[in-house]
Design a protein around this motif. Structure first.
Motif, PDB file in Angstrom:
ATOM      1  N   TYR A  76      -7.338  -0.430   3.746  1.00  0.00           N
ATOM      2  CA  TYR A  76      -6.350   0.680   3.577  1.00  0.00           C
ATOM      3  C   TYR A  76      -5.730   0.926   4.924  1.00  0.00           C
ATOM      4  N   LEU A  77      -6.831   1.385   5.853  1.00  0.00           N
ATOM      5  CA  LEU A  77      -6.244   1.839   7.376  1.00  0.00           C
ATOM      6  C   LEU A  77      -5.464   0.671   8.015  1.00  0.00           C
ATOM      7  N   ARG A  79      -3.587  -1.816   6.328  1.00  0.00           N
ATOM      8  CA  ARG A  79      -2.063  -1.812   5.724  1.00  0.00           C
ATOM      9  C   ARG A  79      -1.365  -0.784   6.137  1.00  0.00           C
ATOM     10  N   ASN A  80      -1.998   0.382   6.451  1.00  0.00           N
ATOM     11  CA  ASN A  80      -1.079   1.630   6.631  1.00  0.00           C
ATOM     12  C   ASN A  80      -0.998   1.895   8.198  1.00  0.00           C
ATOM     13  N   LYS A  82      -2.878   2.355  10.651  1.00  0.00           N
ATOM     14  CA  LYS A  82      -3.797   3.505  11.166  1.00  0.00           C
ATOM     15  C   LYS A  82      -5.248   2.640  11.795  1.00  0.00           C
TER      16      LYS A  82
END
Length: 274
Positions: A76-77, A79-80, A82
């Motif tokens: 998730y990090l 992909r975004n 971060k």
């Protein structure tokens, strides 16, 4: 001295912090964005420890999750965008975390019990650090009390040592105060002495480096009948009474205790304000 193992007792219901500890494991109570236990772990990692034995009650899911990979969160990090946060969620490299379950329904309880439960993981002639898991020393110099204790014991040519934390003279009557000889060797604990009778101003910090021989004394203590708690200072006293030396050092940094609400609030204020 190549000390690679540490024991951190974190079992228990955390009754002093109910009702929050009904849902949050006491060692996972936050100091800022970091659980209190991680301050202890980071101190150990700076000292070169690679195997940490947590003595837990129940499944300790939150503790296990914190020191495990979460690949879904990592993805998730990434992909975004971060990725700068990835290091904050990764478990320490080259570190093995072990979980030893303590039966909290057992009639044997006290500080000796969780350390004794780890006896089979400590080899003959090994040394192991033992640190309680709901307190820590906040150091602004990026130092390590575990490393300092290891060095102190090595410099003295000994195998065992412990740290004390200075308390104001006016408050020594609240604590078990360490008596040491002129060579800084442990003699005994004097419980709640009057200020004029106190042998020092050092409260026992529950921060130890044990020789494997100490576990023989733990075993002996566990086999003896007790009316109450099995207190780890009792086998330490027997170890010393048999002619072994335990050097006493002084912990550096501010002692912070998350086990009570006032202590936890103070710890957050100290860390947030630094």
């Amino acid at each position: 001295m190549n000390i690679t193992k540490a024991i951190i007792p974190v079992a228990g219901w955390g009754t002093r912090r109910l009702p929050i500890t009904k849902a949050i494991e006491k060692c996972m109570l936050p100091i800022g964005n970091i659980p209190v236990i991680d301050f202890v772990v980071q101190d150990l990692l700076k000292a070169g420890v690679t195997d940490i034995y947590f003595v837990v009650s129940g499944d300790a899911k939150q503790l296990r999750d914190y020191y495990s990979r979460n690949t879904e969160l990592e993805a998730y990090l990434e992909r975004n965008g971060k990725t700068e946060m990835l290091p904050t969620v990764m478990p320490p490299e080259n570190t093995n975390f072990h979980y030893i379950v303590q039966d909290t329904t057992n009639t044997q309880y006290g500080t000796t019990v969780p350390v004794w439960l780890c006896r089979e993981f400590i080899e003959k002639d090994e040394q192991v650090l033992v640190i309680m898991g709901d307190q820590f020393f906040y150091r602004r110099d990026n130092g390590s009390n575990a490393a300092d204790l290891i060095q102190l014991v090595a410099d003295r040519g000994l195998r065992t040592g412990l740290l004390g934390v200075p308390v104001p003279e006016s408050e020594v009557s609240k604590y078990g105060i360490i008596e040491k000889d002129t060579h800084d060797n442990y003699v005994r604990i004097v419980e709640k002495p009057r200020p004029e009778d106190a042998p020092s101003n050092l409260n026992n910090a529950s921060f130890y480096l044990f020789d494997s021989v100490v576990f023989e004394y733990l075993e002996r203590d566990m086999q003896a009948p007790h009316a109450g708690e099995y207190m780890i200072i009792d086998p330490i006293n027997e170890y010393v009474n048999d002619g072994n030396q335990v050097v006493v050092g002084e912990a550096k940094g501010e002692y912070l205790d998350a086990g009570s609400v006032p202590g936890w609030l103070h710890a957050n204020q100290v860390v947030a304000g630094s």
